[in-house]
Write a protein that holds these residues in place. Sequence first.
Motif, PDB file in Angstrom:
ATOM      1  N   ARG A   1     122.083  82.183   5.458  1.00  0.00           N
ATOM      2  CA  ARG A   1     121.612  83.198   6.392  1.00  0.00           C
ATOM      3  C   ARG A   1     120.208  83.654   6.067  1.00  0.00           C
ATOM      4  NH1 ARG A   1     126.492  87.313   5.933  1.00  0.00           N
ATOM      5  NH2 ARG A   1     125.139  88.585   7.213  1.00  0.00           N
TER       6      ARG A   1
ATOM      7  N   GLU B   1     129.722  82.809  18.995  1.00  0.00           N
ATOM      8  CA  GLU B   1     130.228  84.146  19.305  1.00  0.00           C
ATOM      9  C   GLU B   1     131.626  84.074  19.922  1.00  0.00           C
ATOM     10  OE1 GLU B   1     128.515  88.174  21.419  1.00  0.00           O
ATOM     11  OE2 GLU B   1     128.423  86.308  22.554  1.00  0.00           O
TER      12      GLU B   1
ATOM     13  N   THR C   1     132.297  77.123  14.711  1.00  0.00           N
ATOM     14  CA  THR C   1     132.402  77.977  13.526  1.00  0.00           C
ATOM     15  C   THR C   1     131.025  78.405  13.054  1.00  0.00           C
ATOM     16  OG1 THR C   1     134.313  76.634  12.897  1.00  0.00           O
ATOM     17  CG2 THR C   1     133.461  78.148  11.247  1.00  0.00           C
TER      18      THR C   1
ATOM     19  N   ALA D   1     129.983  83.823  12.785  1.00  0.00           N
ATOM     20  CA  ALA D   1     130.704  84.812  13.590  1.00  0.00           C
ATOM     21  C   ALA D   1     130.169  86.220  13.386  1.00  0.00           C
ATOM     22  CB  ALA D   1     132.199  84.767  13.259  1.00  0.00           C
ATOM     23  N   ASP D   2     129.733  86.547  12.175  1.00  0.00           N
ATOM     24  CA  ASP D   2     129.318  87.920  11.879  1.00  0.00           C
ATOM     25  C   ASP D   2     127.897  88.263  12.311  1.00  0.00           C
ATOM     26  OD1 ASP D   2     127.977  86.420  10.007  1.00  0.00           O
ATOM     27  OD2 ASP D   2     128.615  87.581   8.267  1.00  0.00           O
ATOM     28  N   ASN D   3     127.096  87.245  12.705  1.00  0.00           N
ATOM     29  CA  ASN D   3     125.733  87.553  13.137  1.00  0.00           C
ATOM     30  C   ASN D   3     125.363  86.896  14.470  1.00  0.00           C
ATOM     31  OD1 ASN D   3     125.425  84.881  12.344  1.00  0.00           O
ATOM     32  ND2 ASN D   3     123.540  85.203  11.196  1.00  0.00           N
TER      33      ASN D   3
ATOM     34  N   LYS E   1     125.985  87.530  17.554  1.00  0.00           N
ATOM     35  CA  LYS E   1     125.612  88.390  18.680  1.00  0.00           C
ATOM     36  C   LYS E   1     124.112  88.616  18.757  1.00  0.00           C
ATOM     37  CE  LYS E   1     126.945  92.685  20.978  1.00  0.00           C
ATOM     38  NZ  LYS E   1     127.827  93.892  20.915  1.00  0.00           N
TER      39      LYS E   1
END
Length: 318
Positions: free
Chosen positions: A5, A266, A271, A309-311, A313
């Motif tokens: 990331r 999203e 994945t 998944a956590d970023n 958006k």
Amino acid sequence: MNRNRRLITGALLSAPFAGLMIKAGYVHAQGKKYRFGFSQVTTVEPWRVQFNKDMKAEAARHPNVDLVIADANDRTDKQNADMENFIAQKMDVIFISPKESAGLTGVVEKAFKAGIPVFVLDREVNGDQYTQFVGGDNVLIGKGVGEFIVKTQGGAGKAKGNIVEVWGGFGTQASHDRHDGMMSFVGKESGLKIVGQRVDCDWKQDKAYDYMKTVLRVNPQVDLVFAHNDPMAYGAYLAAKDAGVEKKIKFVGADGLPNEGAVWVEKGILTATFVYPTPGGEALRQALKMLGGEKIPKKVIMPTQGIFADNAKQFVAS
């Protein structure tokens, strides 16, 4: 910070010169009107559509630039012909995003030796007879994927599972770089196995779908799919969905377009994916710097970042 990331950037080096610049036999004055020719390999793939859109948007910011885009229709012979046409027109600058490295090296060298600055975008050609390369680091993207695979499949020294790799194009260095980067991590794990034969899916969703259907017939146990771009990852997902096994498999791609890969992450279809930024806008800026008298580097490497998944958006188009 998690390596996947982390924003990885390439240096953009510049050094000012004054007023006029003499390069490759031409004298360029600031404020001159310029004709730029861009040989694009295809305008069908979503990433290429965004590529052209970004380049046109940058050109629109410069009233002294006339940008001409030629679509090679995914054919090396057509792209060579487009390049020959740009050389004959004596374009002030030529940009090319090659379908394949070897097949376009000769005409790139011809343009460069004719005194026309040539900017090679996304996929490299052989040798160094060009003005500048602008693109992403495909080995680094592959390494991000490989690290992610090892982590999600159990961790270093413990990772297990069957992996399907969906290749983009055998004739493009990007595919080989993404494979090599991935294998620099996956290849060290005895518990990870690449299943399925190596097939050229030409970056196409439908070809990836057909390939994945074939793989699942022979290897019903698949734990993760790494496709060299998001459309192929999505094609593999659709094949797995039709076989009723999509929920058992992780799908990883590359490109990370706001209306494509980022959305699929999203929604939980993919994945993960890794951003492969389009280089057209930056290349056009680099060309104008050169024509304005600045020294530019031989290579400009664009940034990449993992989308999970956590970023996801924050990467989705609003």
